[in-house]
Enzyme design. Sequence first.
Site, mmCIF file in Angstrom:
data_model
loop_
_atom_site.group_PDB
_atom_site.id
_atom_site.type_symbol
_atom_site.label_atom_id
_atom_site.label_comp_id
_atom_site.label_asym_id
_atom_site.label_seq_id
_atom_site.Cartn_x
_atom_site.Cartn_y
_atom_site.Cartn_z
ATOM 1 C CB SER A 1 -0.661 0.209 1.310
ATOM 2 O OG SER A 1 -1.961 0.861 1.536
ATOM 3 N N PRO A 2 0.657 2.257 -0.710
ATOM 4 C CG PRO A 2 -0.674 3.809 -1.675
ATOM 5 C CD PRO A 2 -0.735 2.458 -1.207
ATOM 6 C CB ALA B 1 0.702 10.404 -1.676
ATOM 7 N N GLY C 1 -0.203 -2.524 4.406
ATOM 8 C CA GLY C 1 0.912 -1.021 4.459
ATOM 9 C C GLY C 1 1.961 -1.660 5.962
ATOM 10 N NE ARG D 1 -5.654 3.318 -1.060
ATOM 11 C CZ ARG D 1 -4.448 3.687 -0.054
ATOM 12 N NH1 ARG D 1 -4.089 3.857 0.740
ATOM 13 N NH2 ARG D 1 -4.123 1.802 0.321
ATOM 14 C CD GLN E 1 -2.177 7.308 -3.010
ATOM 15 O OE1 GLN E 1 -0.876 7.647 -2.244
ATOM 16 N NE2 GLN E 1 -2.856 6.418 -2.332
ATOM 17 C CE1 TYR F 1 -3.487 14.811 2.939
ATOM 18 C CE2 TYR F 1 -3.849 12.425 2.278
ATOM 19 C CZ TYR F 1 -3.029 13.706 3.285
ATOM 20 O OH TYR F 1 -2.521 12.947 4.743
#
Length: 361
Positions: free
Chosen positions: A22-23, A57, A323, A230, A99, A182
Site C-alpha cells: 500500500s502507498p 503519495a 501497509g 484510491r 499514487q 485530500y
Amino acid sequence: MPHLFEPLRLRDLRLRNRVAMSPMCTYSADDGRASDWHLVHLGARAAGGVGLVVVEATAVEARGRISPFDLGLWRDDQVDGLRRITDFLRAQGAASAVQLAHAGRKASTHRPWAPGSGAVADEDGGWPVVGPTDEPFSPALRTPTALDGDGLARVVGAFADAAGRAHAAGFDAIEIHAAHGYLLHQFLSPLVNARGDGYGGDPAGRGRLLREVVGAVRAALPEGKPLLVRISASDWVEGGWSAEDSVRLAAELAGLGVDLIDCSSGGAVPGAKIPVSPGYQVPFAERVRREAGVASGAVGRITNAAQADAIIREGRADLVLLGKALLDDPQWAIRAARELRAAGAGDVAPPWPVPYGWVFG
C-alpha cells in the site's frame, strides 16, 4: 495454489500474485526527488515477494504536497530518481505503481515526527493551500483559497502532466489518490464541499473534478497501462460520503477507463469515529467488486496469510494491499507462501529473490 498467489491481469500488466504494498508516506524526499532511502525501502518489499509496489503519495504540483518532504512529479528532474526505482522493482519480479496526489487544504504541514505540529509557517518554507471552499480542515492548518475555474483546470492539467512523467519513469500502473481527505476527496465529500457551482451540490457535481482528472490521466497513458483510483469508501460520519456513493462512483469510473478501485476510508473531517478492527474495510471492496462490476483492492488491518488468502478466495477483492504488515516484515509475501503451503492451502513456491532462492531451493 493459494488464491493469494494467483496472477492478476490488469490490461497489459500481469501481477505475479495478489499481494500489494500500500502507498505509505515516508516524508523523506528532497524537493520532491526520490533518494537511496526510497530505493531501499521500496526495493526490499519487491525482493520480499509482493506482486505490486505502490509508491507513496506523489504530488502533482508543489502546492499539493502534504509536507515539504513529499515525493513529487511536477518537474522533469524528478523522473530519473523514480526510474532507478522502477527498474530495480521490475528486476525483482514486482510491478510498480505510483499514487498521484494533491493534498488540497491538508497541504503545507509538518512531518509527523517533527518537533512542530500543524501548518508549516511561511518563514519555515510553508505555502498557500487550496480547496473546494475557504474552510480549513482544522484550526491548526492553513485556510485554503477556494479553487476557481482556472485553478481547477490547472489541477486537472497537473495530474495529466504528472501521469506522463510517471510513464516516462517506467511505472507499470498509475493510482489517483481520491481518499483520506485530500483534494479529490474534499470535492467528493458533502461534509467538505459546499460549493454552489458545477463542482458542488449533488453527487454528479461533487464528482466532476475526479471524473475530469481520471479522463485527463487516462488520455495521457498508453491504452495497455492500468489506472487505479484510491477512494475513501466512507467518511464514517452521518451525512457524509457513504458506501452507496462509492458503488455508484466506482461504476462511473470503470466507464471512464479505471481498472481497479482501491477501497480505503475516512480522513475527510477530524473526529470521525472509525470502528477499526481486522479487515474492517474489506466489506467496501466486496461491495464495489460485486455491485459496480469493477476490480477492487482491500486494505486495512490485513495482517496474516490465511486472512489475506480468504479475501481473494471468497471473491471479496481482487488485490490485497498491506501497509503496516509490510513495514514490520518486508518478506511478508514469502512467509505467507510458506505458511499457506504448510497449512495445506495448496502448493506455491515462495517468491524468493534469485540470490536467496537457490539457497532454499
